[in-house]
Design an enzyme around this catalytic site. Sequence first.
Site, PDB file in Angstrom:
ATOM      1  N   ASN A 168       0.784  -1.235  -0.021  1.00  0.00           N
ATOM      2  CA  ASN A 168      -0.023  -0.156  -0.073  1.00  0.00           C
ATOM      3  C   ASN A 168       1.000   1.162  -0.154  1.00  0.00           C
ATOM      4  O   ASN A 168       1.600   1.511   1.108  1.00  0.00           O
ATOM      5  CB  ASN A 168      -0.837   0.013   1.247  1.00  0.00           C
ATOM      6  CG  ASN A 168      -1.731   1.245   1.490  1.00  0.00           C
ATOM      7  OD1 ASN A 168      -1.718   2.031   0.603  1.00  0.00           O
ATOM      8  ND2 ASN A 168      -2.222   1.594   2.640  1.00  0.00           N
ATOM      9  N   TRP A 169       0.887   2.012  -1.053  1.00  0.00           N
ATOM     10  CA  TRP A 169       1.918   3.146  -1.367  1.00  0.00           C
ATOM     11  C   TRP A 169       1.451   4.466  -0.539  1.00  0.00           C
ATOM     12  O   TRP A 169       2.063   5.270  -0.622  1.00  0.00           O
ATOM     13  CB  TRP A 169       2.189   3.342  -2.565  1.00  0.00           C
ATOM     14  CG  TRP A 169       3.072   2.097  -3.442  1.00  0.00           C
ATOM     15  CD1 TRP A 169       3.494   1.042  -2.768  1.00  0.00           C
ATOM     16  CD2 TRP A 169       3.337   1.904  -4.740  1.00  0.00           C
ATOM     17  NE1 TRP A 169       4.194   0.409  -3.399  1.00  0.00           N
ATOM     18  CE2 TRP A 169       4.120   0.862  -4.881  1.00  0.00           C
ATOM     19  CE3 TRP A 169       3.235   2.897  -5.958  1.00  0.00           C
ATOM     20  CZ2 TRP A 169       4.654   0.227  -6.271  1.00  0.00           C
ATOM     21  CZ3 TRP A 169       3.848   2.441  -7.193  1.00  0.00           C
ATOM     22  CH2 TRP A 169       4.494   1.165  -7.210  1.00  0.00           C
ATOM     23  N   LYS A 170       0.102   4.217  -0.128  1.00  0.00           N
ATOM     24  CA  LYS A 170      -0.599   5.559   0.417  1.00  0.00           C
ATOM     25  C   LYS A 170      -0.274   6.681  -0.514  1.00  0.00           C
ATOM     26  O   LYS A 170      -0.554   6.555  -1.793  1.00  0.00           O
ATOM     27  CB  LYS A 170       0.387   5.920   1.630  1.00  0.00           C
ATOM     28  CG  LYS A 170       0.174   4.537   2.647  1.00  0.00           C
ATOM     29  CD  LYS A 170       0.577   4.735   4.099  1.00  0.00           C
ATOM     30  CE  LYS A 170       0.582   3.356   4.765  1.00  0.00           C
ATOM     31  NZ  LYS A 170       0.529   3.544   6.314  1.00  0.00           N
ATOM     32  N   HIS A 177      -9.257   1.204   4.634  1.00  0.00           N
ATOM     33  CA  HIS A 177      -7.965   1.293   5.432  1.00  0.00           C
ATOM     34  C   HIS A 177      -8.190   2.155   6.727  1.00  0.00           C
ATOM     35  O   HIS A 177      -9.150   2.964   6.580  1.00  0.00           O
ATOM     36  CB  HIS A 177      -6.897   1.723   4.558  1.00  0.00           C
ATOM     37  CG  HIS A 177      -5.477   1.982   5.108  1.00  0.00           C
ATOM     38  ND1 HIS A 177      -5.245   2.656   5.773  1.00  0.00           N
ATOM     39  CD2 HIS A 177      -4.409   0.830   4.883  1.00  0.00           C
ATOM     40  CE1 HIS A 177      -4.022   2.349   6.187  1.00  0.00           C
ATOM     41  NE2 HIS A 177      -3.545   1.334   5.604  1.00  0.00           N
ATOM     42  N   GLU A 208      -6.581   4.488   7.821  1.00  0.00           N
ATOM     43  CA  GLU A 208      -6.388   5.988   7.218  1.00  0.00           C
ATOM     44  C   GLU A 208      -7.570   6.556   6.633  1.00  0.00           C
ATOM     45  O   GLU A 208      -8.122   7.768   6.914  1.00  0.00           O
ATOM     46  CB  GLU A 208      -5.012   6.274   6.627  1.00  0.00           C
ATOM     47  CG  GLU A 208      -3.874   6.049   7.364  1.00  0.00           C
ATOM     48  CD  GLU A 208      -2.581   5.224   6.807  1.00  0.00           C
ATOM     49  OE1 GLU A 208      -2.487   5.378   5.495  1.00  0.00           O
ATOM     50  OE2 GLU A 208      -1.611   4.827   7.355  1.00  0.00           O
ATOM     51  N   GLU A 245      -5.285  -5.171  10.730  1.00  0.00           N
ATOM     52  CA  GLU A 245      -4.255  -4.128  10.830  1.00  0.00           C
ATOM     53  C   GLU A 245      -4.678  -3.459  11.879  1.00  0.00           C
ATOM     54  O   GLU A 245      -5.365  -2.581  12.036  1.00  0.00           O
ATOM     55  CB  GLU A 245      -4.299  -3.258   9.535  1.00  0.00           C
ATOM     56  CG  GLU A 245      -4.060  -3.542   8.064  1.00  0.00           C
ATOM     57  CD  GLU A 245      -3.433  -2.912   7.289  1.00  0.00           C
ATOM     58  OE1 GLU A 245      -2.318  -2.918   6.777  1.00  0.00           O
ATOM     59  OE2 GLU A 245      -4.149  -1.593   7.155  1.00  0.00           O
ATOM     60  N   GLY A 258       2.413   2.047  10.448  1.00  0.00           N
ATOM     61  CA  GLY A 258       3.256   2.945  10.583  1.00  0.00           C
ATOM     62  C   GLY A 258       4.014   3.818  11.772  1.00  0.00           C
ATOM     63  O   GLY A 258       4.888   4.606  12.114  1.00  0.00           O
ATOM     64  N   SER A 303       3.551  -2.383  10.301  1.00  0.00           N
ATOM     65  CA  SER A 303       5.023  -2.596  10.608  1.00  0.00           C
ATOM     66  C   SER A 303       5.467  -3.786  10.024  1.00  0.00           C
ATOM     67  O   SER A 303       6.511  -4.052  10.623  1.00  0.00           O
ATOM     68  CB  SER A 303       5.373  -2.154  12.121  1.00  0.00           C
ATOM     69  OG  SER A 303       4.909  -0.750  12.155  1.00  0.00           O
ATOM     70  N   GLY A 356       5.124   1.197   4.764  1.00  0.00           N
ATOM     71  CA  GLY A 356       6.256   1.745   4.785  1.00  0.00           C
ATOM     72  C   GLY A 356       7.280   0.890   4.074  1.00  0.00           C
ATOM     73  O   GLY A 356       8.060   1.539   3.268  1.00  0.00           O
TER      74      GLY A 356
HETATM   75  C1  PEP Z   1      -0.583  -0.012   5.903  1.00  0.00           C
HETATM   76  O1  PEP Z   1      -0.383   0.988   5.445  1.00  0.00           O
HETATM   77  O2  PEP Z   1      -1.466  -0.579   5.338  1.00  0.00           O
HETATM   78  C2  PEP Z   1       0.321  -0.380   7.015  1.00  0.00           C
HETATM   79  C3  PEP Z   1       0.347  -1.861   7.198  1.00  0.00           C
HETATM   80  O3  PEP Z   1       1.588   0.404   6.945  1.00  0.00           O
HETATM   81  P1  PEP Z   1       2.788   0.088   7.635  1.00  0.00           P
HETATM   82  O4  PEP Z   1       3.519  -1.241   7.117  1.00  0.00           O
HETATM   83  O5  PEP Z   1       3.710   1.181   7.139  1.00  0.00           O
HETATM   84  O6  PEP Z   1       2.498   0.148   9.002  1.00  0.00           O
END
Ligand code: PEP
Length: 249
Positions: A9-11, A95, A97, A167, A173, A213, A235
């Site tokens: 997931n490049w956000k 998600h 976010e 998640e 993050g 993460s 990330g």
């Molecule tokens: C995500 O954005 O779905 C995610 C899990 O981010 P990260 O790996 O940076 O925690």
Amino acid sequence: MRKPIIAGNWKMYKTVKESADFVKQLHEKMKGISDREIVVCPTFLSVPAVVEALRFSNIQPGCQDAHWENEGAYTGNVSPAMLKEAGVKYVILGHSEKRQYDGETDPRINLKLKNVLKNGLKAIVCVGETLAERELGKTEKVIETQIQGCFEGIGLGDMADIVIAYEPVWAIGTGKNATPEQANEVHAFIRKLMEKKYNAETAQQLRIQYGGSVKPENVKQLMGQPDIDGALVGGASLKVDSFAAIVGF
Ligand code: PEP
């Protein structure tokens, strides 16, 4: 046997050129891998360039949201019909976010999920608790409520096109990841819920990714858990080497 699925997931990262360059490099490293599914989810703007660069690749293009209608007066949105035509295969929905910053709710995710499936796309549906909810012992209740809301009216026949991503919000993050055992406990709980809602076979076939993460250093232990079938990576999916290392866990 569930095929592992690793999605990046490049956000809101990477320009169109950066996205295309990235997938060309990734494609070189991923050649010949067929025992796991690989997905990258750029911004909408980069979708056409990524689809083009992945034309003869084992990497599938995804995106990070899709609307519940196929067209209409919905400023700022993109529909599943448009995404399907552009070559997208997977859509991330719900998600944390989007829930946190854009007011995404379970009923809306449910409408979006129905339209994504109607358009022949696959979905990655995200669920997860906040730190406060975990500390209050409410993790299972929160997950159950999210699953009930997101899957309202979703039929058995659609389940093969859906992946769930667990998640925990406190691990996204932040560098803090759930221990493999903590994650597996929730994955097993989700599978139980799905067994109750659908049946044992559907629950056994459902793929549940962990996200929060994930990095090359912890992916192997996570993937060693019986109910963890893949990873949704933020990330660490932004660098070719770390994403490739995660795919190759
Ligand atoms: C995500 O954005 O779905 C995610 C899990 O981010 P990260 O790996 O940076 O925690």
